[in-house]
Write a protein that holds these residues in place. Sequence first.
Motif, PDB file in Angstrom:
ATOM      1  N   ASP A 136      -1.858  -1.851  -4.251  1.00 49.43           N
ATOM      2  CA  ASP A 136      -2.129  -0.434  -4.025  1.00 49.43           C
ATOM      3  C   ASP A 136      -0.831   0.371  -4.185  1.00 49.43           C
ATOM      4  O   ASP A 136      -0.381   1.054  -3.260  1.00 49.43           O
ATOM      5  N   HIS A 187      -3.282  -8.900  -2.725  1.00 52.80           N
ATOM      6  CA  HIS A 187      -3.503  -7.586  -2.100  1.00 52.80           C
ATOM      7  C   HIS A 187      -4.525  -7.707  -0.972  1.00 52.80           C
ATOM      8  O   HIS A 187      -4.292  -7.270   0.150  1.00 52.80           O
ATOM      9  N   HIS A 192      -3.830  -4.032   2.106  1.00 49.25           N
ATOM     10  CA  HIS A 192      -5.176  -3.494   1.913  1.00 49.25           C
ATOM     11  C   HIS A 192      -5.766  -2.798   3.139  1.00 49.25           C
ATOM     12  O   HIS A 192      -6.349  -1.736   3.015  1.00 49.25           O
ATOM     13  N   ASP A 245       0.810  -1.223   0.000  1.00 48.41           N
ATOM     14  CA  ASP A 245       0.000   0.000   0.000  1.00 48.41           C
ATOM     15  C   ASP A 245       0.849   1.282   0.000  1.00 48.41           C
ATOM     16  O   ASP A 245       0.683   2.145   0.862  1.00 48.41           O
ATOM     17  N   ASN A 278      -6.743  -2.748  -5.345  1.00 49.48           N
ATOM     18  CA  ASN A 278      -7.962  -2.113  -5.858  1.00 49.48           C
ATOM     19  C   ASN A 278      -7.718  -0.665  -6.292  1.00 49.48           C
ATOM     20  O   ASN A 278      -8.345  -0.174  -7.220  1.00 49.48           O
ATOM     21  N   HIS A 279      -6.772   0.028  -5.648  1.00 53.79           N
ATOM     22  CA  HIS A 279      -6.483   1.421  -6.032  1.00 53.79           C
ATOM     23  C   HIS A 279      -5.709   1.511  -7.346  1.00 53.79           C
ATOM     24  O   HIS A 279      -5.538   2.617  -7.865  1.00 53.79           O
TER      25      HIS A 279
HETATM   26 FE   LIG Z   1      -6.550  -1.816  -1.109  1.00 54.52          FE
END
Ligand SMILES: [Fe+2]
Length: 270
Positions: free
Chosen positions: A40, A150, A187, A9, A70-71
Amino acid sequence: MKTIAHISDVHFGRTECSVVNSLVEIVNEMRPDLVVVSGDLTQRAKSREFIEAREFLDRLDAPQIVVPGNHDVPLYNVYKRFFQPLHNFRKYITDDLEPFYKDDEMAVAGINTARSLTIKDGRISEGQIDRLRHKLEPLDDRHLKIIVTHHPLDLPGGYDEDEIVGRAKELMPKMAECGADIFLSGHLHVSSITNSAHRYRLENGKAALIIQAGTATSTRGRGEANSFNLIAIDRPFLSVKRYECNLSPNGFALATSEQFTQTERGWSRM
Ligand SMILES: [Fe+2]
Ligand SMILES: [Fe+2]
């Protein structure tokens, strides 16, 4: 002995330059055998954020396993979100969405859990597990088997079950059959180490360690300081040292150290 620097992240677009520089410096000083980046990489999947992430990865000396988060899928550009969700990730970071690293002591396999259809949740598919089995099952017990995602396969206390990666319950027994020893993820922006035997009822599988790294460089720490983990593997022992950024005026410093040991039934805390 092998060492892995587990970073997660990093969220370029929401980083502090001094934290990034300190992270690069300490990780290179540690000379790990492998750097794992569990997703991320960016805040909003923009080209300029991926260019910064690419520069960061290029400054790290060790071999790398990197998976998207997801980012790293565009949120607001609907066309790109659904038709080219990982275009920038593939262009700037890697075209390999199932990266694999193997040396004489460990095998590390990455899985992409980021999906276009959900904003922040992740998922593992049956096909991904089949391909994972082909990589991990032929290996003998000399290799410690590590799976990188992730989205997390377990949660620290106080989190909603929805935060666990989709289909984990059905697919965890298959991952255990592959001989998975360690799961690395991110995450949540919260560090934790748990054991798969507590959440999953695995009949013949070994107990695996589920290790989550906090956010290494994002300014959105959710109450935790920026951190990363250094995992040292010296079987039958394994240690996880967590380095935090707020403990030293010079940057990252050792915050906690935990030891684990491997028995016939898998890994457990010493
Ligand atoms: Fe995430
Ligand atoms: Fe994140």
